[in-house]
Scaffold this motif. Structure first.
Motif, PDB file in Angstrom:
ATOM      1  N   PHE A  26       0.833  -1.204   0.000  1.00  0.00           N
ATOM      2  CA  PHE A  26       0.000   0.000   0.000  1.00  0.00           C
ATOM      3  C   PHE A  26       0.867   1.254   0.000  1.00  0.00           C
ATOM      4  O   PHE A  26       0.564   2.232  -0.686  1.00  0.00           O
ATOM      5  CB  PHE A  26      -0.930  -0.011   1.220  1.00  0.00           C
ATOM      6  CG  PHE A  26      -2.018   1.011   1.134  1.00  0.00           C
ATOM      7  CD1 PHE A  26      -3.155   0.758   0.399  1.00  0.00           C
ATOM      8  CD2 PHE A  26      -1.893   2.229   1.777  1.00  0.00           C
ATOM      9  CE1 PHE A  26      -4.163   1.701   0.308  1.00  0.00           C
ATOM     10  CE2 PHE A  26      -2.887   3.178   1.699  1.00  0.00           C
ATOM     11  CZ  PHE A  26      -4.027   2.924   0.960  1.00  0.00           C
ATOM     12  N   THR A  27       1.966   1.213   0.743  1.00  0.00           N
ATOM     13  CA  THR A  27       2.887   2.348   0.781  1.00  0.00           C
ATOM     14  C   THR A  27       3.498   2.607  -0.594  1.00  0.00           C
ATOM     15  O   THR A  27       3.623   3.760  -1.023  1.00  0.00           O
ATOM     16  CB  THR A  27       3.994   2.102   1.820  1.00  0.00           C
ATOM     17  OG1 THR A  27       3.379   1.891   3.093  1.00  0.00           O
ATOM     18  CG2 THR A  27       4.954   3.257   1.904  1.00  0.00           C
ATOM     19  N   LEU A  28       3.871   1.544  -1.293  1.00  0.00           N
ATOM     20  CA  LEU A  28       4.397   1.707  -2.652  1.00  0.00           C
ATOM     21  C   LEU A  28       3.350   2.302  -3.582  1.00  0.00           C
ATOM     22  O   LEU A  28       3.673   3.122  -4.448  1.00  0.00           O
ATOM     23  CB  LEU A  28       4.878   0.364  -3.196  1.00  0.00           C
ATOM     24  CG  LEU A  28       6.170  -0.175  -2.607  1.00  0.00           C
ATOM     25  CD1 LEU A  28       6.436  -1.584  -3.148  1.00  0.00           C
ATOM     26  CD2 LEU A  28       7.334   0.739  -2.909  1.00  0.00           C
ATOM     27  N   GLY A  29       2.100   1.910  -3.400  1.00  0.00           N
ATOM     28  CA  GLY A  29       1.028   2.479  -4.202  1.00  0.00           C
ATOM     29  C   GLY A  29       0.853   3.969  -3.960  1.00  0.00           C
ATOM     30  O   GLY A  29       0.713   4.763  -4.893  1.00  0.00           O
ATOM     31  N   TYR A  54      -1.320   1.275  -9.247  1.00  0.00           N
ATOM     32  CA  TYR A  54      -2.582   0.552  -9.406  1.00  0.00           C
ATOM     33  C   TYR A  54      -2.396  -0.951  -9.234  1.00  0.00           C
ATOM     34  O   TYR A  54      -3.257  -1.630  -8.687  1.00  0.00           O
ATOM     35  CB  TYR A  54      -3.208   0.871 -10.756  1.00  0.00           C
ATOM     36  CG  TYR A  54      -3.744   2.280 -10.849  1.00  0.00           C
ATOM     37  CD1 TYR A  54      -4.287   2.929  -9.741  1.00  0.00           C
ATOM     38  CD2 TYR A  54      -3.706   2.973 -12.040  1.00  0.00           C
ATOM     39  CE1 TYR A  54      -4.773   4.218  -9.823  1.00  0.00           C
ATOM     40  CE2 TYR A  54      -4.197   4.270 -12.137  1.00  0.00           C
ATOM     41  CZ  TYR A  54      -4.730   4.881 -11.023  1.00  0.00           C
ATOM     42  OH  TYR A  54      -5.220   6.160 -11.108  1.00  0.00           O
ATOM     43  N   VAL A  55      -1.257  -1.471  -9.673  1.00  0.00           N
ATOM     44  CA  VAL A  55      -0.969  -2.890  -9.478  1.00  0.00           C
ATOM     45  C   VAL A  55      -0.816  -3.188  -7.982  1.00  0.00           C
ATOM     46  O   VAL A  55      -1.315  -4.210  -7.487  1.00  0.00           O
ATOM     47  CB  VAL A  55       0.294  -3.308 -10.263  1.00  0.00           C
ATOM     48  CG1 VAL A  55       0.784  -4.684  -9.847  1.00  0.00           C
ATOM     49  CG2 VAL A  55       0.013  -3.270 -11.752  1.00  0.00           C
ATOM     50  N   CYS A  56      -0.155  -2.314  -7.254  1.00  0.00           N
ATOM     51  CA  CYS A  56       0.002  -2.494  -5.806  1.00  0.00           C
ATOM     52  C   CYS A  56      -1.352  -2.469  -5.103  1.00  0.00           C
ATOM     53  O   CYS A  56      -1.633  -3.304  -4.244  1.00  0.00           O
ATOM     54  CB  CYS A  56       0.916  -1.419  -5.223  1.00  0.00           C
ATOM     55  SG  CYS A  56       2.646  -1.604  -5.659  1.00  0.00           S
ATOM     56  N   PHE A  57      -2.206  -1.519  -5.478  1.00  0.00           N
ATOM     57  CA  PHE A  57      -3.528  -1.444  -4.866  1.00  0.00           C
ATOM     58  C   PHE A  57      -4.367  -2.674  -5.213  1.00  0.00           C
ATOM     59  O   PHE A  57      -5.108  -3.190  -4.371  1.00  0.00           O
ATOM     60  CB  PHE A  57      -4.242  -0.164  -5.282  1.00  0.00           C
ATOM     61  CG  PHE A  57      -3.643   1.084  -4.700  1.00  0.00           C
ATOM     62  CD1 PHE A  57      -3.172   1.122  -3.405  1.00  0.00           C
ATOM     63  CD2 PHE A  57      -3.551   2.233  -5.465  1.00  0.00           C
ATOM     64  CE1 PHE A  57      -2.616   2.270  -2.870  1.00  0.00           C
ATOM     65  CE2 PHE A  57      -3.012   3.387  -4.947  1.00  0.00           C
ATOM     66  CZ  PHE A  57      -2.537   3.415  -3.639  1.00  0.00           C
ATOM     67  N   ALA A  59      -3.202  -5.677  -5.828  1.00  0.00           N
ATOM     68  CA  ALA A  59      -2.664  -6.792  -5.049  1.00  0.00           C
ATOM     69  C   ALA A  59      -3.149  -6.725  -3.603  1.00  0.00           C
ATOM     70  O   ALA A  59      -3.463  -7.764  -3.003  1.00  0.00           O
ATOM     71  CB  ALA A  59      -1.137  -6.781  -5.093  1.00  0.00           C
ATOM     72  N   CYS A  60      -3.219  -5.527  -3.049  1.00  0.00           N
ATOM     73  CA  CYS A  60      -3.750  -5.370  -1.684  1.00  0.00           C
ATOM     74  C   CYS A  60      -5.210  -5.801  -1.626  1.00  0.00           C
ATOM     75  O   CYS A  60      -5.613  -6.530  -0.714  1.00  0.00           O
ATOM     76  CB  CYS A  60      -3.626  -3.921  -1.219  1.00  0.00           C
ATOM     77  SG  CYS A  60      -1.963  -3.410  -0.812  1.00  0.00           S
ATOM     78  N   ALA A  61      -5.994  -5.371  -2.591  1.00  0.00           N
ATOM     79  CA  ALA A  61      -7.410  -5.748  -2.619  1.00  0.00           C
ATOM     80  C   ALA A  61      -7.568  -7.254  -2.787  1.00  0.00           C
ATOM     81  O   ALA A  61      -8.427  -7.872  -2.136  1.00  0.00           O
ATOM     82  CB  ALA A  61      -8.122  -5.002  -3.743  1.00  0.00           C
ATOM     83  N   ALA A  62      -6.749  -7.865  -3.629  1.00  0.00           N
ATOM     84  CA  ALA A  62      -6.822  -9.311  -3.828  1.00  0.00           C
ATOM     85  C   ALA A  62      -6.472 -10.066  -2.550  1.00  0.00           C
ATOM     86  O   ALA A  62      -7.116 -11.063  -2.210  1.00  0.00           O
ATOM     87  CB  ALA A  62      -5.895  -9.731  -4.965  1.00  0.00           C
ATOM     88  N   GLY A  67      -8.350 -13.212   2.058  1.00  0.00           N
ATOM     89  CA  GLY A  67      -8.504 -13.419   3.499  1.00  0.00           C
ATOM     90  C   GLY A  67      -9.958 -13.534   3.902  1.00  0.00           C
ATOM     91  O   GLY A  67     -10.321 -14.389   4.726  1.00  0.00           O
ATOM     92  N   ILE A  68     -10.811 -12.703   3.333  1.00  0.00           N
ATOM     93  CA  ILE A  68     -12.243 -12.786   3.623  1.00  0.00           C
ATOM     94  C   ILE A  68     -12.803 -14.118   3.139  1.00  0.00           C
ATOM     95  O   ILE A  68     -13.599 -14.758   3.843  1.00  0.00           O
ATOM     96  CB  ILE A  68     -12.991 -11.594   2.991  1.00  0.00           C
ATOM     97  CG1 ILE A  68     -12.608 -10.299   3.714  1.00  0.00           C
ATOM     98  CG2 ILE A  68     -14.502 -11.807   3.038  1.00  0.00           C
ATOM     99  CD1 ILE A  68     -13.128  -9.046   3.049  1.00  0.00           C
TER     100      ILE A  68
END
Length: 75
Positions: A26-29, A54-57, A59-62, A67-68
């Motif tokens: 997220f920090t990289l994004g 956008y790729v970092c974001f 990956a975070c969302a994925a 996890g959910i």
């Protein structure tokens, strides 16, 4: 009641690593998006930085969705 300390330690370790990785992504994004702002102020383009952000974001969302999904499958 018996506590499986090895399993508890394993869960703690994996959780710590995944948390640090997600915060890093997220920090990289955020850094990539801030480069876009800086490039726009200087009259340039930061297409690669924005794409990486956008790729970092994504990956975070994925990772969050995975996890959910794990919680829902086990619960």
């Amino acid at each position: 009641m018996k506590i499986d300390w090895a399993a508890l330690g394993s869960v703690f370790g994996v959780s710590l690593v995944v948390t640090v990785a997600l915060v890093g992504l997220f920090t990289l994004g955020v850094a990539g998006l801030s480069r876009r702002e800086r490039a726009a102020a200087e009259g340039g383009s930061a297409t690669l930085a924005v794409t990486a952000a956008y790729v970092c974001f994504a990956a975070c969302a994925a990772a969050v969705l995975y996890g959910i999904q794990l919680i829902m499958a086990k619960g």
